[in-house]
Scaffold this motif. Structure first.
Motif, PDB file in Angstrom:
ATOM      1  N   THR A  12       0.784  -1.225   0.185  1.00  0.00           N
ATOM      2  CA  THR A  12      -0.053  -0.007   0.151  1.00  0.00           C
ATOM      3  C   THR A  12       0.970   1.068  -0.075  1.00  0.00           C
ATOM      4  OG1 THR A  12      -0.087   0.557   2.358  1.00  0.00           O
ATOM      5  CG2 THR A  12      -1.553  -1.078   1.523  1.00  0.00           C
ATOM      6  N   SER A  13       0.458   2.240  -0.344  1.00  0.00           N
ATOM      7  CA  SER A  13       0.940   3.614  -0.405  1.00  0.00           C
ATOM      8  C   SER A  13       0.719   4.135   1.035  1.00  0.00           C
ATOM      9  CB  SER A  13       0.362   4.721  -1.135  1.00  0.00           C
ATOM     10  OG  SER A  13      -0.989   4.810  -0.704  1.00  0.00           O
ATOM     11  N   VAL A  14       1.530   5.145   1.562  1.00  0.00           N
ATOM     12  CA  VAL A  14       1.450   5.596   2.976  1.00  0.00           C
ATOM     13  C   VAL A  14       0.025   6.049   3.384  1.00  0.00           C
ATOM     14  CG1 VAL A  14       2.272   7.467   4.631  1.00  0.00           C
ATOM     15  CG2 VAL A  14       3.862   6.004   3.351  1.00  0.00           C
ATOM     16  N   PRO A 138       6.939   4.030   0.342  1.00  0.00           N
ATOM     17  CA  PRO A 138       6.946   5.507   1.058  1.00  0.00           C
ATOM     18  C   PRO A 138       6.597   6.561  -0.002  1.00  0.00           C
ATOM     19  CG  PRO A 138       9.362   4.668   0.462  1.00  0.00           C
ATOM     20  CD  PRO A 138       8.212   3.693   0.419  1.00  0.00           C
ATOM     21  N   VAL A 139       5.285   6.559  -0.278  1.00  0.00           N
ATOM     22  CA  VAL A 139       4.697   7.532  -1.170  1.00  0.00           C
ATOM     23  C   VAL A 139       3.295   7.761  -0.869  1.00  0.00           C
ATOM     24  CG1 VAL A 139       4.102   5.665  -2.958  1.00  0.00           C
ATOM     25  CG2 VAL A 139       4.392   7.998  -3.642  1.00  0.00           C
ATOM     26  N   LEU A 140       3.019   8.881  -1.048  1.00  0.00           N
ATOM     27  CA  LEU A 140       1.515   9.530  -1.090  1.00  0.00           C
ATOM     28  C   LEU A 140       0.959   9.520  -2.514  1.00  0.00           C
ATOM     29  CD1 LEU A 140       1.351  12.376   1.323  1.00  0.00           C
ATOM     30  CD2 LEU A 140       0.925  10.036   2.108  1.00  0.00           C
ATOM     31  N   ILE A 141      -0.248   8.602  -2.802  1.00  0.00           N
ATOM     32  CA  ILE A 141      -0.563   8.901  -4.168  1.00  0.00           C
ATOM     33  C   ILE A 141      -1.816   9.583  -4.237  1.00  0.00           C
ATOM     34  CG2 ILE A 141       0.471   6.586  -4.910  1.00  0.00           C
ATOM     35  CD1 ILE A 141      -2.232   5.092  -4.873  1.00  0.00           C
ATOM     36  N   GLY A 142      -2.416   9.936  -3.092  1.00  0.00           N
ATOM     37  CA  GLY A 142      -3.519  11.070  -3.114  1.00  0.00           C
ATOM     38  C   GLY A 142      -4.705  10.412  -3.156  1.00  0.00           C
ATOM     39  N   GLU A 143      -5.023   9.422  -4.065  1.00  0.00           N
ATOM     40  CA  GLU A 143      -6.447   8.935  -4.159  1.00  0.00           C
ATOM     41  C   GLU A 143      -6.359   7.516  -4.914  1.00  0.00           C
ATOM     42  OE1 GLU A 143      -8.659  11.421  -6.781  1.00  0.00           O
ATOM     43  OE2 GLU A 143      -7.480  11.001  -8.451  1.00  0.00           O
TER      44      GLU A 143
ATOM     45  N   ARG B 153      -2.581  13.230  -6.715  1.00  0.00           N
ATOM     46  CA  ARG B 153      -1.227  13.924  -6.043  1.00  0.00           C
ATOM     47  C   ARG B 153      -0.429  12.910  -5.664  1.00  0.00           C
ATOM     48  NH1 ARG B 153      -3.731  14.744  -1.505  1.00  0.00           N
ATOM     49  NH2 ARG B 153      -4.675  17.038  -2.236  1.00  0.00           N
ATOM     50  N   ASP B 154       0.916  13.020  -6.434  1.00  0.00           N
ATOM     51  CA  ASP B 154       2.123  12.009  -5.885  1.00  0.00           C
ATOM     52  C   ASP B 154       2.908  12.891  -5.056  1.00  0.00           C
ATOM     53  OD1 ASP B 154       0.675  10.183  -7.205  1.00  0.00           O
ATOM     54  OD2 ASP B 154       2.396   9.696  -8.949  1.00  0.00           O
ATOM     55  N   VAL B 155       3.348  12.238  -3.966  1.00  0.00           N
ATOM     56  CA  VAL B 155       4.216  12.825  -3.054  1.00  0.00           C
ATOM     57  C   VAL B 155       5.417  11.754  -2.429  1.00  0.00           C
ATOM     58  CG1 VAL B 155       4.971  14.041  -1.111  1.00  0.00           C
ATOM     59  CG2 VAL B 155       2.666  14.501  -2.188  1.00  0.00           C
ATOM     60  N   ASP B 156       6.580  12.013  -2.733  1.00  0.00           N
ATOM     61  CA  ASP B 156       7.504  11.083  -2.398  1.00  0.00           C
ATOM     62  C   ASP B 156       8.036  11.178  -1.042  1.00  0.00           C
ATOM     63  OD1 ASP B 156       7.984   9.312  -4.628  1.00  0.00           O
ATOM     64  OD2 ASP B 156       9.162  10.644  -5.663  1.00  0.00           O
ATOM     65  N   LEU B 157       8.168  10.247  -0.397  1.00  0.00           N
ATOM     66  CA  LEU B 157       8.704  10.462   1.026  1.00  0.00           C
ATOM     67  C   LEU B 157       9.769   9.596   1.370  1.00  0.00           C
ATOM     68  CD1 LEU B 157       5.040   9.715   2.757  1.00  0.00           C
ATOM     69  CD2 LEU B 157       6.092  12.014   2.208  1.00  0.00           C
ATOM     70  N   LYS B 158      10.380  10.092   2.454  1.00  0.00           N
ATOM     71  CA  LYS B 158      11.870   9.410   2.910  1.00  0.00           C
ATOM     72  C   LYS B 158      11.346   8.956   4.428  1.00  0.00           C
ATOM     73  CE  LYS B 158      16.743  10.520   3.591  1.00  0.00           C
ATOM     74  NZ  LYS B 158      16.880   9.511   4.626  1.00  0.00           N
TER      75      LYS B 158
END
Lengths: 194, 194
Positions: A12-14, A138-143, B153-158
């Protein structure tokens, strides 16, 4: 003999999605830690894979099930089975309870619940999921499509292990608390706006 | 002088929700590990709290902001500010960019972004979130308000740290990759069904 466990092993994404709204998982395609987060060890621990129909169709469109080898039995849960079984898969239209009872009665290794969200939800509601191994990328994909198809449902989990990897992925391993702990919440009174 | 960081410090269920659909957080009310997961240490590291309007209203209905002490400055982001400021809070109607610039220019400790989902999304889209500290509570609640208001929205995280606690809570600490890494995905071509 140990009980065969049914395990959701999934990424899963974060923000908790297993795929974008259109089913795509492009965001999983990133440099990985050596050893691919222990997938080989997990794969050796199972001999059966359970699929929801949409996830199966997606896998077929990506090259079929042969990547999982010929020793694994694949069951696809669907209300609309094709006219004949595929060579490497069996279509299942029985109630979940009956299939799970049959699988658990037969000797074998653990069972991989591949998803998606709908079949995970149905199995969870049937008290038929033993564990979750969630690989948090480690990523947010938003929806996108959530881990479990939304429904009013409380399930208590027990943390079994946490494994962070050098590439930033965190593997969260949970056991589902016994079926008695699966509570359907009552509908709220009509005065509560939703 | 170190840059003041804006940090989302929040609890989510394993299925990624910060509250039920009606805003309730009854599922957070469970036996906790000693030390309440380091909240005291985090609280000492901040001197300012940013609130979305709904989350602020919820906190007010639960007894107000006094639980956070008199040394913390509270800013509430809203398009509908009340006629006069509350004694312990300042209502903000400026654009996020301007407020963040002003906060970062002033000396001080780190800044707690309290949420909810809407204000986190707006700050994220403005490149104004530095870190997430997500306290994953070992429960599935089935449906609710997601961590970040859904949007393409895509946001890369560390990954900064992973801390499991004896009560099964796992604290996931991430840094947001620099604003350049915040990508708005293009709208898909019209042939893609959603």
């Amino acid at each position: 003999m140990e009980k065969r466990k049914i395990i959701v092993y999934i990424a899963t994404s974060v923000d908790g999605y297993i795929a974008r709204k259109d089913g795509s998982v492009d965001w999983l395609d990133r440099p990985r830690a050596k050893g691919s987060h222990g997938i080989a060890g997990f794969f050796r621990s199972i001999d059966t894979i359970l699929w929801g129909r949409k996830t199966y169709d997606f896998a077929m469109s990506m090259g079929g099930l042969s990547m999982f080898g010929s020793k694994v039995r694949n069951y696809i849960f669907t209300h609309r089975p094709p006219a004949q079984d595929a060579p490497d898969a069996e279509f299942v239209r029985e109630p979940i309870d009956a299939v799970v009872k049959r699988l658990r009665a037969a000797p074998g290794k653990d069972i991989w619940m591949m998803g998606g969200a709908g079949i995970i939800a149905s199995f969870l509601d049937a008290g038929a999921i033993d564990e979750f191994i969630i690989n948090v990328v480690p990523v947010l994909i938003g929806e996108g499509i959530p881990l479990v198809e939304p429904s009013r449902r409380d399930v208590d989990l027990k943390l079994v292990a946490t494994r962070p990897y050098p590439d930033g992925l965190v593997q969260l391993h949970y056991a589902v608390r016994p079926p008695a702990a699966v509570k359907k919440r009552p509908k709220p009174s009509s005065s509560v706006a939703e």
